[in-house]
Design a protein around this motif. Structure first.
Motif, PDB file in Angstrom:
ATOM      1  N   THR A 171      19.976   9.561  -9.592  1.00 21.70           N
ATOM      2  CA  THR A 171      18.614   9.686 -10.149  1.00 21.70           C
ATOM      3  C   THR A 171      17.539   9.355  -9.108  1.00 21.70           C
ATOM      4  O   THR A 171      17.821   8.730  -8.081  1.00 21.70           O
ATOM      5  CB  THR A 171      18.410   8.707 -11.332  1.00 21.70           C
ATOM      6  OG1 THR A 171      18.464   7.370 -10.832  1.00 21.70           O
ATOM      7  CG2 THR A 171      19.463   8.908 -12.398  1.00 21.70           C
ATOM      8  N   PRO A 172      16.288   9.754  -9.396  1.00 22.49           N
ATOM      9  CA  PRO A 172      15.171   9.379  -8.527  1.00 22.49           C
ATOM     10  C   PRO A 172      15.055   7.869  -8.356  1.00 22.49           C
ATOM     11  O   PRO A 172      14.649   7.385  -7.306  1.00 22.49           O
ATOM     12  CB  PRO A 172      13.949   9.936  -9.274  1.00 22.49           C
ATOM     13  CG  PRO A 172      14.472  11.062 -10.097  1.00 22.49           C
ATOM     14  CD  PRO A 172      15.845  10.639 -10.506  1.00 22.49           C
ATOM     15  N   ALA A 173      15.439   7.099  -9.394  1.00 22.06           N
ATOM     16  CA  ALA A 173      15.368   5.638  -9.295  1.00 22.06           C
ATOM     17  C   ALA A 173      16.338   5.123  -8.237  1.00 22.06           C
ATOM     18  O   ALA A 173      16.032   4.168  -7.511  1.00 22.06           O
ATOM     19  CB  ALA A 173      15.673   5.004 -10.650  1.00 22.06           C
ATOM     20  N   LEU A 188      17.381   6.861  -5.595  1.00 20.34           N
ATOM     21  CA  LEU A 188      16.782   7.264  -4.320  1.00 20.34           C
ATOM     22  C   LEU A 188      15.704   6.264  -3.915  1.00 20.34           C
ATOM     23  O   LEU A 188      15.650   5.800  -2.779  1.00 20.34           O
ATOM     24  CB  LEU A 188      16.191   8.675  -4.461  1.00 20.34           C
ATOM     25  CG  LEU A 188      15.598   9.328  -3.223  1.00 20.34           C
ATOM     26  CD1 LEU A 188      15.628  10.853  -3.364  1.00 20.34           C
ATOM     27  CD2 LEU A 188      14.164   8.901  -2.960  1.00 20.34           C
ATOM     28  N   GLU A 189      14.883   5.886  -4.897  1.00 22.89           N
ATOM     29  CA  GLU A 189      13.788   4.960  -4.594  1.00 22.89           C
ATOM     30  C   GLU A 189      14.326   3.600  -4.138  1.00 22.89           C
ATOM     31  O   GLU A 189      13.766   2.983  -3.221  1.00 22.89           O
ATOM     32  CB  GLU A 189      12.893   4.797  -5.830  1.00 22.89           C
ATOM     33  CG  GLU A 189      11.697   3.931  -5.566  1.00 22.89           C
ATOM     34  CD  GLU A 189      10.428   4.484  -6.210  1.00 22.89           C
ATOM     35  OE1 GLU A 189      10.349   5.704  -6.450  1.00 22.89           O
ATOM     36  OE2 GLU A 189       9.524   3.677  -6.458  1.00 22.89           O
ATOM     37  N   GLU A 220      15.272   3.979  -0.552  1.00 22.00           N
ATOM     38  CA  GLU A 220      14.076   4.084   0.290  1.00 22.00           C
ATOM     39  C   GLU A 220      13.405   2.717   0.455  1.00 22.00           C
ATOM     40  O   GLU A 220      12.965   2.352   1.538  1.00 22.00           O
ATOM     41  CB  GLU A 220      13.085   5.085  -0.310  1.00 22.00           C
ATOM     42  CG  GLU A 220      13.511   6.542  -0.168  1.00 22.00           C
ATOM     43  CD  GLU A 220      13.597   6.977   1.296  1.00 22.00           C
ATOM     44  OE1 GLU A 220      12.560   6.999   1.970  1.00 22.00           O
ATOM     45  OE2 GLU A 220      14.720   7.275   1.766  1.00 22.00           O
ATOM     46  N   GLN A 221      13.335   1.968  -0.660  1.00 19.77           N
ATOM     47  CA  GLN A 221      12.710   0.638  -0.618  1.00 19.77           C
ATOM     48  C   GLN A 221      13.466  -0.275   0.340  1.00 19.77           C
ATOM     49  O   GLN A 221      12.869  -1.101   1.026  1.00 19.77           O
ATOM     50  CB  GLN A 221      12.704   0.007  -2.011  1.00 19.77           C
ATOM     51  CG  GLN A 221      11.877   0.744  -3.047  1.00 19.77           C
ATOM     52  CD  GLN A 221      10.448   0.279  -3.093  1.00 19.77           C
ATOM     53  OE1 GLN A 221      10.184  -0.896  -2.925  1.00 19.77           O
ATOM     54  NE2 GLN A 221       9.516   1.188  -3.306  1.00 19.77           N
ATOM     55  N   MET A 244      20.223  14.263 -10.616  1.00 14.82           N
ATOM     56  CA  MET A 244      19.465  14.145 -11.872  1.00 14.82           C
ATOM     57  C   MET A 244      20.393  13.856 -13.046  1.00 14.82           C
ATOM     58  O   MET A 244      20.246  14.431 -14.140  1.00 14.82           O
ATOM     59  CB  MET A 244      18.642  15.415 -12.133  1.00 14.82           C
ATOM     60  CG  MET A 244      17.478  15.591 -11.178  1.00 14.82           C
ATOM     61  SD  MET A 244      16.193  14.352 -11.536  1.00 14.82           S
ATOM     62  CE  MET A 244      14.982  14.737 -10.245  1.00 14.82           C
TER      63      MET A 244
END
Lengths: 198, 198
Positions: free
Chosen positions: A87-89, A91-92, A95-96, A108
């Motif tokens: 999910t995008p979460a 990925l975030e 990245e964080q 997704m």
């Protein structure tokens, strides 16, 4: 029903949010109409803008307002390494942490037959095409270590191996700050069986 | 932030819902955009209609799409008995039980200084005017038996008593199906001190 029709309709609509049952929906509707009409207007407008402006990046499948998302469009990212997340979460979170400079593919979701989520819903075909494109040196399967996440990774591994690309998975073991006393048996088992020479 | 601006804005907006923190908002935004765009449109439209169509009944203060709500406009209700409740949900519970044929006044909250909810926010002035109007035979204080609900009832009692109207409160004691073993001390105390001859 003693509530006006528009209030009932609002409660019904709010129940489409995940994790919101009849009581929560009632509390939310009351809050929005009685205490925070500005907030209600903000939610309405945010949904409108998101519905009209947000689609998927044509490369990594993440949410994007542009045809190519900023990460895929960036020249600074290492396009030879591809990290597959659910999910995008997820990925975030990566990245964080700032631990990865490659690019992504966002499924997704994860394989979940009960929710009607199969390979087609996860864009597996597009992932395979990208791998077959040949420019990749490594595919990192970074699905969650849940039953469904692991089943998804196993499924992808079977599909990816014939292509000859190097496929890796994130290391499993004790998390930082973890205390043996509170660790589950599965994690301890992994930590022991994959212990390393120091 | 790896998410597009419109997704971030949606997450921020959803956090205005009561009980929704960053993680829930993220889950909701993902769900709405990836799995249920119809639901998102439904919520958006329901908020729009509720914001434009729902105000308060000029008599009882409950939510209403008309100047007078159906209960206040009904000739079948006993206008001499007035039941004071905190919220539309409380009113609905009483209506569902079908135990009361009088009319209502909805405070739309309870006294709660920490949330900036005082007598003005609860429309106490309007309630007093209605009582002073003189047509009432009884005012039933049906606030919740929470600390705030009881403080609200005590406050209203002090204001209503000078008017000479009969003021009652709902009976307190063991609920139907209640088991002594699981009853709290406050309820048991009430049940004993207000025990009745059989």
């Amino acid at each position: 029903m003693a509530d006006p029709r528009a209030v009932e309709a609002l409660k019904t609509a709010l129940r489409r949010l995940p994790g919101v049952g009849p009581k929560s929906a009632q509390r939310m509707a009351f809050h929005l109409l009685e205490r925070d009409r500005d907030g209600a207007a903000q939610i309405q407008e945010a949904i409108r803008l998101a519905l009209s402006g947000v689609a998927h990046c044509s490369v990594c499948n993440n949410f994007s307002e542009t045809e190519k998302c900023p990460i895929c469009a960036s020249a600074k990212r290492d396009a030879a390494r591809l990290c597959v997340v659910e999910t995008p979460a997820d990925l975030e979170a990566i990245e964080q942490a700032g631990v990865y400079q490659g690019v992504y593919f966002v499924l997704m979701g994860r394989l979940s037959p009960l929710d009607n989520i199969g390979p087609a819903e996860l864009g597996v075909e597009r992932l395979l095409e990208r791998v077959k494109g040949g420019a990749l040196g490594e595919v990192i399967l970074a699905t969650n270590l849940t039953v469904e996440g692991q089943a998804t990774a196993d499924f992808l591994l079977d599909l990816l191996q014939p292509s000859g690309v190097r496929v890796t998975r994130l290391a499993r073991g004790m998390p930082m700050g973890g205390e043996l006393e509170y660790m589950d048996a599965g994690t301890l088992n992994q930590a022991f069986s994959e212990r390393r020479e120091v």
